[in-house]
Enzyme design. Structure first.
Site, PDB file in Angstrom:
ATOM      1  N   LYS A 124       0.849  -1.191   0.000  1.00 22.48           N
ATOM      2  CA  LYS A 124       0.000   0.000   0.000  1.00 22.48           C
ATOM      3  C   LYS A 124       0.886   1.244   0.000  1.00 22.48           C
ATOM      4  O   LYS A 124       0.558   2.242  -0.632  1.00 22.48           O
ATOM      5  CB  LYS A 124      -0.906  -0.009   1.225  1.00 22.48           C
ATOM      6  CG  LYS A 124      -1.957  -1.119   1.209  1.00 22.48           C
ATOM      7  CD  LYS A 124      -2.924  -0.941   2.375  1.00 22.48           C
ATOM      8  CE  LYS A 124      -3.497  -2.242   2.906  1.00 22.48           C
ATOM      9  NZ  LYS A 124      -4.559  -2.847   2.178  1.00 22.48           N
ATOM     10  N   GLU A 208      -3.185   6.924   7.600  1.00 22.51           N
ATOM     11  CA  GLU A 208      -4.044   7.714   6.716  1.00 22.51           C
ATOM     12  C   GLU A 208      -5.045   8.493   7.541  1.00 22.51           C
ATOM     13  O   GLU A 208      -5.459   8.046   8.603  1.00 22.51           O
ATOM     14  CB  GLU A 208      -4.858   6.776   5.799  1.00 22.51           C
ATOM     15  CG  GLU A 208      -4.097   6.270   4.609  1.00 22.51           C
ATOM     16  CD  GLU A 208      -4.894   5.255   3.810  1.00 22.51           C
ATOM     17  OE1 GLU A 208      -6.084   5.011   4.124  1.00 22.51           O
ATOM     18  OE2 GLU A 208      -4.317   4.687   2.879  1.00 22.51           O
ATOM     19  N   HIS A 243     -13.944  -4.049   8.648  1.00 24.82           N
ATOM     20  CA  HIS A 243     -13.272  -3.667   7.403  1.00 24.82           C
ATOM     21  C   HIS A 243     -13.279  -4.788   6.381  1.00 24.82           C
ATOM     22  O   HIS A 243     -12.458  -4.805   5.468  1.00 24.82           O
ATOM     23  CB  HIS A 243     -11.824  -3.230   7.654  1.00 24.82           C
ATOM     24  CG  HIS A 243     -11.705  -2.169   8.696  1.00 24.82           C
ATOM     25  ND1 HIS A 243     -12.216  -0.912   8.524  1.00 24.82           N
ATOM     26  CD2 HIS A 243     -11.151  -2.191   9.926  1.00 24.82           C
ATOM     27  CE1 HIS A 243     -11.977  -0.204   9.598  1.00 24.82           C
ATOM     28  NE2 HIS A 243     -11.344  -0.954  10.465  1.00 24.82           N
ATOM     29  N   ARG A 299      -5.372  -8.836  -8.789  1.00 22.14           N
ATOM     30  CA  ARG A 299      -5.940 -10.190  -8.902  1.00 22.14           C
ATOM     31  C   ARG A 299      -7.440 -10.065  -9.146  1.00 22.14           C
ATOM     32  O   ARG A 299      -7.990  -8.955  -9.115  1.00 22.14           O
ATOM     33  CB  ARG A 299      -5.712 -10.935  -7.593  1.00 22.14           C
ATOM     34  CG  ARG A 299      -6.249 -10.127  -6.405  1.00 22.14           C
ATOM     35  CD  ARG A 299      -6.247 -10.892  -5.111  1.00 22.14           C
ATOM     36  NE  ARG A 299      -6.487 -10.026  -3.962  1.00 22.14           N
ATOM     37  CZ  ARG A 299      -7.676  -9.665  -3.508  1.00 22.14           C
ATOM     38  NH1 ARG A 299      -8.775 -10.073  -4.109  1.00 22.14           N
ATOM     39  NH2 ARG A 299      -7.787  -8.859  -2.467  1.00 22.14           N
TER      40      ARG A 299
END
Ligand code: ADP
Length: 667
Positions: A124, A208, A243, A299
């Site tokens: 990420k 973040e 999540h 993917r």
């Protein structure tokens, strides 16, 4: 590099995966005339994907790292069976660049992007740096290399709370913590790092800004080795627990046409930055107006069927054609959006116990037929075992319709017609979600499920007249069938009836609730059921999976499963789990199991959070277990004193083992 080295025609495909995705890939591969090779672990000898494939190779013991994650064994399996290509599915090694490279080095076609593309997008942190350069909008945050506490604390402060701490290598919501104030930061980082290290072997963290009322919007992309890259519209996956996606739909009901074009263009730009080849997904978090890049998944995704249903494209077919080295068959302006599709993930898990996975054997597996806009991608059948070693997703149910409202109705009806027993499933919870008014009107964000959990997991209503009568009818049908199996039984003889009027008493209970009584009058003359003062005439006609019950002239359809003294009914009023109280059993109230602090599933103790002798409030954390790669904190069931801790960090504990003893504090 010469692309024919990477992508070329093949005839035998090895699927390096299990469960529904292995079955799904096999289905399309077979339709394209390919020979299919499955791989399996010792726990999966009898699994559905093994039965479906033309050939299957045992990889090793149940633990994923000894089987589905063992690169050497997989390459060896391909060699043994003459497989020329590998489809990685999702999860396991699907985003592992070393595996893609190992396939290439072994002369196999890897159905997916190259190792270089995966490396660029795999972390990420790294991908965010790349997107920043390409001009794709990002969430404000920190994605640097330095990981010391001071750097992370400073970064968090600069971004401003609330923030999200995320494992750079993360997936499936693991290694991620919301932090609302500076004081919570250090412990959140420690626990996220621990989870990330265990799950991904890498504990690099990024930070973040936590987007308010966040929605999850993602775009399906696919590229070929000729430089063509398409976006196939977006999906919205805002309904999540921990999540992790639960319901996904396409198109997003939040975006208008202009926003749709903006997000799709951003996704093409993101994938274009690495000249992407294969199917992939660009994920964004959105505040309902703007979208911000969060990561790319290199993917096929779990939720790809909703895209397939609105575009009419078989994504696995396109993946395979790209792997053959073909050019994509359509141009961007030839991709059409038609109608609306919604998917629900059916898990073996218990929503009332913090979504704890449920393991065991599937004793009943009844799902509706794939008709009327309904599609079912399943990885399990009746009799299959759900093991604690792998993800607990059993199947996906997907509905298509011209409009969102009708697609939701169709999906809900499909869920309502499903009966899966032997393990606990989230099917009733999914139904509750699909019928929630705020889901209907799309007034949701990613925190919706957590906030509404009490409503979504409400106990079933108490059984009424219809259910009590249905329970008796189910028992009678069951006895009749059992008797039918014995040739000399009186039920076998047509018209046999015991002489005179007779009575039989039944009592049923839901959980620890009160007993409800009902009496059957039978013998000469029509049978009736008596509840309190009311006497009802009834007849039943057996049919597949249950019976029609006619009560005082009103016919209704009942689904029934009987397992010893446990009755499971589905009537027009919903689902009911009844216990048939044995008139001869002299049943005592069973020990209420919930008060014991025991391992709910096999797991590893990763933290002990309270000391022996400590006074505990109800709900105080006692210890943390890692169960199926997720951390589960066990808490005090009532206020009391922690008498004993019966484990230590690092212990591997079996299901049911008592880990701690709390003595109630009397008041
Ligand atoms: P994973 O790879 O573990 O799935 P993601 O980065 O894709 O992790 O995030 C998972 C989910 O968490 C997303 O679907 C999104 O809903 C939520 N999320 C991620 N980043 C943010 C953010 N910055 N603010 C709010 N929610 C976020």
């Amino acid at each position: 590099m010469d692309r024919s080295k990477l992508y070329r025609r093949f005839r035998t495909l090895l699927i390096a995966n299990r469960g529904e995705i292995a079955c799904r890939v096999i289905r399309t591969a077979r339709a394209m005339g390919l020979r299919t090779v499955a791989v399996y672990s010792e726990a999966d000898r009898e699994a559905m994907h093994v039965a479906l494939a033309d050939e299957a190779v045992l990889l090793g013991p149940a633990r994923a790292r000894d089987s589905y994650l063992n690169v050497e064994r997989l390459i060896e399996a391909a060699r043994k069976t003459g497989a020329e290509a590998v489809h990685p599915g999702y999860g396991f090694l699907s985003e592992n660049a070393e595996f893609a490279q190992a396939c290439f080095d072994a002369g196999l076609v890897f159905v997916g992007p190259t190792a270089e593309m995966m490396n660029a997008m795999g972390s990420k942190s790294g991908s965010k740096a790349l997107m920043e350069k390409a001009g794709v909008p990002l969430v404000p945050g920190y994605h640097g290399e330095a990981q010391d506490e001071a750097t992370l604390a400073k970064a968090a402060d600069k971004i401003g709370f609330p923030i999200l701490v995320k494992a750079s290598a993360g997936g499936g919501g693991r290694g991620m913590r919301i932090v609302r104030s500076a004081g919570e930061l250090a412990p959140a980082i420690v626990s996220a790092k621990r989870e990330a290290k265990a799950a991904f072997g890498d504990d690099l963290m990024l930070i973040e800004k936590y987007v308010d009322n966040p929605r999850h919007i993602e775009v399906q992309v696919i590229g070929d080795s000729h430089g063509n890259l398409l976006s196939l519209f977006e999906r919205e996956c805002t309904l999540q627990r921990r999540h992790q996606k639960v319901i996904e739909e396409a198109p997003s009901p939040t975006l208008n046409a202009a926003q749709r074009e903006t997000v799709c263009a951003a996704a093409r730009k993101a994938a274009g930055a690495v000249n992407y080849v294969g199917a992939g997904t660009i994920e964004f978090v959105s505040d309902g107006k703007d979208v911000f890049f969060i990561e790319m998944n290199t993917r096929l995704q779990v939720e790809h069927p909703v895209t397939e249903l609105i575009t009419g494209i078989d994504l696995v077919e396109w993946q395979l054609r790209v792997a053959f080295g073909e050019a994509l068959p359509l141009k961007q302006d030839e991709i059409r959006l038609n109608g609306h599709a919604v998917e629900a993930r059916v898990y073996a898990e218990n929503p009332t116990r913090n979504f704890m996975p449920s393991v065991g054997r599937i004793s009943t597996w009844r799902l509706p037929a794939e008709a009327g806009g309904l599609r079912i991608d399943a990885g399990y059948r009746e009799g299959d075992a759900v093991s604690p070693y792998y993800d607990a997703m059993l199947a996906k149910m997907i509905a298509w319709a011209p409009t969102r409202d009708v697609a939701i109705e169709r999906l809900n009806r499909g869920l309502e017609e499903s009966d899966v027993r032997g393990i606990v499933t989230n099917i009733p919870f999914l139904s509750a979600l699909m019928t929630h008014p705020k889901v209907r009107t799309n007034a949701i964000d990613t925190g919706f499920i957590e906030r509404e959990l009490a409503v979504l997991t409400q106990a079933a209503p108490a059984p009424g007249e219809l259910e009590l009568c249905a329970a008796v009818a189910a028992i009678l049908n069951d006895e009749r069938q059992a008797a039918g199996a014995q040739a000399s039984s009186p039920w076998q003889t047509f018209g046999w009836q015991p002489v005179g009027r007779r009575q039989r008493n039944f009592a049923f209970r839901v959980g620890h609730g009160p007993e409800q009584r009902i009496t059957l009058n039978y013998g000469s003359g029509p049978s009736t059921l008596v509840i309190g003062e009311r006497e009802l005439a009834f007849t039943t006609t057996a049919k597949e999976g249950g019976f029609d019950l006619t009560l005082d002239g009103v016919k209704s359809s009942v689904a029934a499963v009987i397992d010893g003294h446990e009755l499971y009914l589905r009537t027009r009023n919903g689902r009911f789990d009844l216990h048939w109280v044995d008139p001869f059993g002299g049943e005592s109230e069973e020990q209420a199991g919930e008060d014991k602090i025991a391992a709910p599933l096999p797991g590893t103790v990763v933290a002990v959070l309270a000391e022996e002798g400590a006074k505990l409030e109800k709900g105080a954390p006692i210890l943390t277990l890692e169960v199926m790669k997720m951390e589960q904190t066990l808490r005090a069931p009532f206020a009391g004193v922690l008498k004993a801790i019966r484990c230590k960090v690092g212990d591997i504990v079996q299901e049911g083992v008592e880990l701690a003893v709390v003595e109630p504090s009397g008041e």
